[in-house]
Design a protein around this motif. Structure first.
Motif, short mmCIF file in Angstrom:
data_model
loop_
_atom_site.label_atom_id
_atom_site.label_comp_id
_atom_site.label_asym_id
_atom_site.label_seq_id
_atom_site.Cartn_x
_atom_site.Cartn_y
_atom_site.Cartn_z
N ILE A 237 0.85 -1.20 0.00
CA ILE A 237 0.00 0.00 0.00
C ILE A 237 0.88 1.24 0.00
O ILE A 237 0.62 2.20 -0.74
N VAL A 238 1.94 1.25 0.81
CA VAL A 238 2.85 2.40 0.87
C VAL A 238 3.58 2.55 -0.47
O VAL A 238 3.67 3.65 -1.02
N ARG A 239 4.08 1.44 -1.00
CA ARG A 239 4.80 1.51 -2.27
C ARG A 239 3.88 2.02 -3.40
O ARG A 239 4.30 2.82 -4.23
N GLN A 240 2.64 1.58 -3.40
CA GLN A 240 1.68 2.05 -4.42
C GLN A 240 1.38 3.53 -4.24
O GLN A 240 1.29 4.28 -5.21
N ARG A 241 1.24 3.96 -3.00
CA ARG A 241 0.98 5.39 -2.73
C ARG A 241 2.13 6.24 -3.24
O ARG A 241 1.93 7.29 -3.85
N ILE A 242 3.36 5.80 -2.97
CA ILE A 242 4.53 6.54 -3.44
C ILE A 242 4.54 6.57 -4.97
O ILE A 242 4.79 7.62 -5.58
N ALA A 243 4.27 5.44 -5.60
CA ALA A 243 4.29 5.37 -7.06
C ALA A 243 3.24 6.30 -7.69
O ALA A 243 3.49 6.92 -8.72
N SER A 244 2.08 6.42 -7.06
CA SER A 244 1.01 7.23 -7.64
C SER A 244 1.08 8.71 -7.25
O SER A 244 0.61 9.56 -7.99
N LYS A 245 1.67 9.03 -6.11
CA LYS A 245 1.67 10.41 -5.63
C LYS A 245 3.05 11.05 -5.52
O LYS A 245 3.16 12.25 -5.33
N GLY A 246 4.11 10.27 -5.64
CA GLY A 246 5.45 10.80 -5.45
C GLY A 246 5.79 11.98 -6.34
O GLY A 246 6.41 12.95 -5.91
#
Length: 189
Positions: free
Chosen positions: A18-27
């Motif tokens: 979930i954290v990795r996906q959040r970073i990928a989508s919002k970074g």
């Protein structure tokens, strides 16, 4: 310059995907942010290689040109969104003694952070000189893309933060927290 970090300690069984996906989508939303030198989106999964972390963490680390950029971020929508998703964190910040940021900083994939207590009545000019010299020497290491040495005169701590091309370059000691880097945003210059 100001270094800043907040940590979200996540449950032991938390899906770090979930954290990795959040970073990928919002970074990318922090790319070119005014006043930002860089933001490293850091995460560590409990008991996994390469971080060997004791806990699950989401712990972004920032280097700001000045407090104006930091204040604009903390008072803006981005911080409101992350704190609504993960909770209201304590935000650590340090006055920077030395920083070196390589032009390829955005390619970092691993980070190390060490926080050291400063003993009462330490000769601060000598400590600053020693830490600055050590940071300058460290910046010559192969694979090191950023080095930040800074101190907090409220909590009397020193932080040594490094961004590495990959974990193979890092030499993390026992009291050093390792992180994987999901994205590095570089601010507007």
């Amino acid at each position: 310059m100001i270094a800043m970090q907040y940590n979200f300690t996540l449950p032991a069984d938390y899906d770090m995907g979930i954290v990795r996906q959040r970073i990928a989508s919002k970074g990318h939303l922090m790319d070119n942010f005014p006043g930002l030198v860089f933001k490293a989106y850091l995460h560590a999964a409990k008991n996994t290689v390469p971080t060997q972390s004791a806990q699950n963490w989401y712990a972004p680390f920032y280097l700001w040109d000045s407090n104006e950029g930091m204040n604009n971020f903390l008072c803006g929508d981005g911080f409101a969104t992350v704190s609504q998703a993960f909770g209201w964190p304590a935000v650590s910040n340090w006055s920077v003694w030395h920083s070196h940021v390589h032009a390829e900083v955005a390619s970092a994939s691993y980070a190390t952070r060490e926080i050291i207590a400063i003993a009462p009545y330490t000769a601060l000019p000598a400590l600053r000189e020693t830490e600055t010299a050590a940071a300058k020497k460290a910046s010559q290491q192969d694979g090191l893309l950023a080095v930040v040495t800074a101190f907090d005169p409220n909590a009397w701590t020193l932080v040594r933060f490094y961004l590495w091309r990959d974990a193979g370059f890092a030499n993390a000691g026992q009291d050093v927290q390792g992180y994987e880097v999901g994205h590095v945003s570089v601010g507007a210059r």
